[in-house]
Write a protein that holds these residues in place. Structure first.
Motif, PDB file in Angstrom:
ATOM      1  N   ASP A   7       5.459 -14.213   6.568  1.00  0.00           N
ATOM      2  CA  ASP A   7       6.333 -14.405   5.403  1.00  0.00           C
ATOM      3  C   ASP A   7       5.943 -13.477   4.260  1.00  0.00           C
ATOM      4  N   GLN A   8       4.618 -13.210   4.111  1.00  0.00           N
ATOM      5  CA  GLN A   8       4.187 -12.283   3.049  1.00  0.00           C
ATOM      6  C   GLN A   8       4.721 -10.881   3.328  1.00  0.00           C
ATOM      7  N   LEU A  44      15.508 -15.196   2.031  1.00  0.00           N
ATOM      8  CA  LEU A  44      14.298 -14.384   2.084  1.00  0.00           C
ATOM      9  C   LEU A  44      13.034 -15.231   2.034  1.00  0.00           C
ATOM     10  N   LYS A  45      13.200 -16.555   1.939  1.00  0.00           N
ATOM     11  CA  LYS A  45      12.025 -17.422   1.812  1.00  0.00           C
ATOM     12  C   LYS A  45      11.727 -18.084   3.155  1.00  0.00           C
ATOM     13  N   TRP A  46      10.461 -18.124   3.508  1.00  0.00           N
ATOM     14  CA  TRP A  46      10.051 -18.805   4.753  1.00  0.00           C
ATOM     15  C   TRP A  46       9.493 -20.147   4.360  1.00  0.00           C
ATOM     16  N   TRP A  50      11.371  -7.029   1.329  1.00  0.00           N
ATOM     17  CA  TRP A  50      12.696  -7.306   0.774  1.00  0.00           C
ATOM     18  C   TRP A  50      12.687  -7.511  -0.729  1.00  0.00           C
ATOM     19  N   LYS A  51      11.614  -8.151  -1.244  1.00  0.00           N
ATOM     20  CA  LYS A  51      11.647  -8.494  -2.666  1.00  0.00           C
ATOM     21  C   LYS A  51      10.937  -7.473  -3.529  1.00  0.00           C
ATOM     22  N   GLN A  97       7.436 -10.001   5.090  1.00  0.00           N
ATOM     23  CA  GLN A  97       8.868  -9.859   4.837  1.00  0.00           C
ATOM     24  C   GLN A  97       9.143  -9.890   3.340  1.00  0.00           C
ATOM     25  N   ARG A  98       8.370 -10.699   2.599  1.00  0.00           N
ATOM     26  CA  ARG A  98       8.600 -10.779   1.157  1.00  0.00           C
ATOM     27  C   ARG A  98       8.302  -9.437   0.503  1.00  0.00           C
ATOM     28  N   TRP A 140      19.009 -13.587  -1.657  1.00  0.00           N
ATOM     29  CA  TRP A 140      17.802 -14.060  -2.316  1.00  0.00           C
ATOM     30  C   TRP A 140      18.031 -15.462  -2.879  1.00  0.00           C
TER      31      TRP A 140
END
Lengths: 121, 345
Positions: free
Chosen positions: B317-318, A118-120, B324-325, B320-321, A113
């Motif tokens: 991206d939303q 985890l960021k695109w 994972w988050k 996957q976020r 993280w």
């Protein structure tokens, strides 16, 4: 012949059954479908225009990193399941052991993280 | 090995004359029902239209008409495709569905196999479909297919984790991975000392249930998680080059897995074949158990399709976020909470 192996033989039979079903569908279709060969039919579909280059292109490296993260957590899950079935017998000892285990794995996720994996962008 | 296959007529008879036909029914019947009731009719009523009305009463034979149509379509292999892998992909996807259905119990004695590691096997084989989808996407030699296949793989493995971790909460409460054991634990359980309706885990594992359903939605690539087959940008993703009967097989696989995953959710969180008021060991359940399970399955499947028809698509991206988050940390918290409560009480 143990019951254990017998029950997994049933599982295998169901796997074969799936293949047989797919084979039956394709075979049945082969009996009644037409086959009129035209070269244009077998072109790669690219929204109606002639295909450009090859179909196998490069893709985003992130998918690979997510796959690596997945392996980490999937192995964790393999260890959690047997623990979960015996938790009542282990009691407090098992709980603390697993808390340490999950904490170490969470560190891995936090590291990824923090690194911005985890960021695109 | 010879001993394993040694002729035991009664076992082979039971397997091939009873279990195999029922297994076929258990996969295909919910799939057909879901397609007709929800994909054809429910979505139509939600959009103020009637849906199919011509084939059979209220269009109920529409699905058979569609299958007949697909059977007659020409079989097209793109000339650049990897033909063996292209043809093998539907086998792998459907095999995953059939291996899932094998663990479902529908009554005290009405079950295919009584595996000690039932739910564990289900979680393991559910990820096999990822391989089939990746095979389909890669072998087509098409840019849309490759992108769709990789998106699907990324999404399925990301949501596989919350799915598995949500199940751990149930396993902690039941103390077993055996599906029959999980049903009995709910039938005979108590909620903080009160055993009036047993302990359906939806009440005590509500967080787990929500995580499980979101993950199932993503595993089935239903909207809002339909990024891999996003028709407005990727044509149909990994299915782009598939036509005719091979496309139909993927379609069957998708809705059969919707039925099977709903049934697994019914067993894990709604008590499976058990309804309160009748003794769990009673023979009555061998008769009404399958009906009870089917009813619960269809109610949960309705939830899945209700969400599908209601929400707009997530961006990659939303998506996957969220996994994972949010979902994975939340499911770990759920495991910790369940563990503490289990030990403390």
């Amino acid at each position: 012949m143990s019951d254990f192996l017998r029950s997994y033989l049933t599982v295998a039979v169901f796997g074969v059954l799936a293949c047989a079903l797919v084979g039956a569908f394709v075979g049945l279709s082969a009996l009644i479908r037409p086959a009129r060969k035209q070269d244009q039919k077998y072109l790669t579909y690219e929204s109606g225009v002639d295909p450009v280059g090859t179909g196998w292109t490069q893709s985003n490296i992130r998918y690979y990193i997510f796959a690596l993260l997945f392996v980490m957590f999937d192995v964790e899950a393999v260890f959690i399941f047997p623990w979960a079935t015996r938790l009542e017998q282990y009691g407090l000892f098992g709980l603390i052991e697993m808390a340490i285990f999950i904490f170490i794995l969470l560190l891995g996720l936090l590291y990824a993280w923090r690194k911005g994996v985890l960021k695109w962008s | 090995m010879i001993e394993l296959l040694a002729l035991n007529p009664s076992w082979w008879q039971e397997t091939f004359l009873i279990k195999v036909p029922i297994g076929l029914l258990a996969v295909l019947l919910p799939a057909g029902t879901i397609v007709y009731l929800y994909l054809f009719k429910a979505i139509s009523f939600m959009q103020s239209r009637l849906g199919p009305m011509e084939a059979g009463p209220y269009g109920s034979l529409q699905l058979l008409a569609e299958v007949g149509k697909w059977l007659q379509k020409e079989d097209i292999f793109p000339s650049k495709a990897d033909k063996f892998v292209f043809a093998a992909a539907p086998f792998v996807v459907l095999m995953s569905t059939f291996l899932l259905v094998v663990v479902l119990p529908a009554g005290p004695d009405a079950l295919f196999v009584d595996l000690d590691a039932g739910i564990y096997l289900a979680m393991a084989v559910s990820s096999v479909s990822v391989i089939g989808i990746l095979m389909a996407g890669w072998s087509s030699a098409n840019k849309y297919s490759l992108l769709g296949g990789i998106r699907a793989a990324g999404q399925l493995i990301a949501y596989e984790l919350p799915l598995i971790l949500a199940v751990v909460g149930v396993v902690i409460q039941a103390g077993t991975m055996n599906m029959q054991g999980i049903v009995l634990a709910q039938a005979e359980g108590e909620i903080f000392g009160w055993g009036g309706i047993g302990n359906p885990f939806i009440l005590t594992q509500f967080i787990g249930f929500v995580i499980f359903m979101i993950a199932v939605q993503a595993e089935l690539t239903q909207a809002p998680f339909d990024m891999p087959v996003a028709e407005s940008e990727l044509v149909t993703g990994y299915l782009t080059e598939y036509s005719g009967i091979r496309f139909l097989l993927f379609f069957i696989g998708e809705f059969a897995s919707a039925g099977v995953f709903s049934a697994i959710a019914a067993v894990l969180f709604f008590g499976g074949w058990y309804i309160p008021g009748i003794d769990a060991g009673s023979q009555v359940f061998n008769v009404i158990g399958p009906l009870v399970l089917a009813t619960k399955t269809m109610i949960i499947a309705f939830l899945i399709f209700w969400f599908r028809f209601t929400f707009p698509r997530f961006r990659e991206d939303q998506l996957q976020r969220l996994a994972w988050k949010f979902l994975i940390p939340l499911s770990l918290v759920n495991i910790a909470l369940t563990g503490v409560l289990k030990v403390a009480l």
